[in-house]
Motif scaffolding. Structure first.
Motif: not given
Length: 220
Positions: A77-80, A82, A102-104, A127, A129-130
């Motif tokens: 997983t990357y964040g919230d 995905d 990403g993280s969102w 997101s 990022d990621g």
């Protein structure tokens, strides 16, 4: 083959992962008379859902959606939330499962197979990022490509300073993809909107560069 989501862990539903009332991805195969041949749940102990499913040229199936999970059938997983994509056999066995984002929160909207067997995904992303590059603000349309095994190749975010939501991607030919979305602010990547919220249609080349775009709508 039908894909969707279920909160049930009884009745026709087999193999639900989370607690009763939590969404799981659900696939069922029916015959020409609507009689169920099999059904299977995919997902995690958190909320998961299917948005779109296709049959690939090798006779298998790929579906895309969203997951908030980190266990069960969910990969790294990357964040919230995905984007999640899972490839299954005609019997429902998992061939691979991949997460993207990403993280969102990131939500899968559509998937298409390209002539070379690679996969093209459309998603919404919050997101910056990621795996997400080119993020603008709030919510962007996110286009990305993977190989046939789901390995990420490239991606690009499109949008402006407000909420932009993708709806579908069309493979016009091997070098031209058409994206449909909803947009409400005429800035960033977005041009030619009317007012309020418009349909935003745009074409990109095989590397995601914008070739043309149109805002379609009225004053509301």
């Amino acid at each position: 083959m039908i894909g969707g989501s279920t909160q049930s862990n009884d009745g026709d539903v087999v193999g639900h992962h989370g607690p009763h009332g939590e969404l799981d991805m659900w696939v069922l195969k029916i015959d020409q008379y609507g009689i169920m041949e099999w059904n299977m749940c995919y997902g995690s102990s958190e909320s998961d859902g299917i948005e779109r499913m296709i049959k690939t040229s090798d006779g298998n199936y790929v579906f895309v959606g969203k997951t908030a999970g980190y266990d069960g059938d969910v990969g790294v997983t990357y964040g919230d939330y995905d984007v999640i994509a899972i490839k299954i056999s005609p019997e429902g066995e998992i061939i691979w499962s991949k997460n993207y984002g990403g993280s969102w929160p990131d939500y899968g909207r559509s998937v298409k197979e390209l002539p070379d067997g690679n996969l093209l995904f459309l998603a919404d992303t919050q997101s910056d990022d990621g795996l997400v590059e080119g993020y603008h603000d709030v919510t962007d349309v996110w286009l990305f490509q993977t190989d046939a095994e789901g390995n990420f190749l490239w991606g690009r975010a499109y949008g402006g300073s407000w909420v932009d939501n993708g709806t579908d991607v069309i493979v016009f030919n091997e070098n031209h993809y058409i994206i449909t979305a909803a947009a409400s602010v005429d800035d960033g990547d977005i041009e030619f909107l009317h007012d309020g919220t418009d349909i935003w249609a745009f074409g990109v080349d095989s590397l995601g560069n914008i070739l043309w775009q149109k805002g379609i709508g009225g004053s509301l």
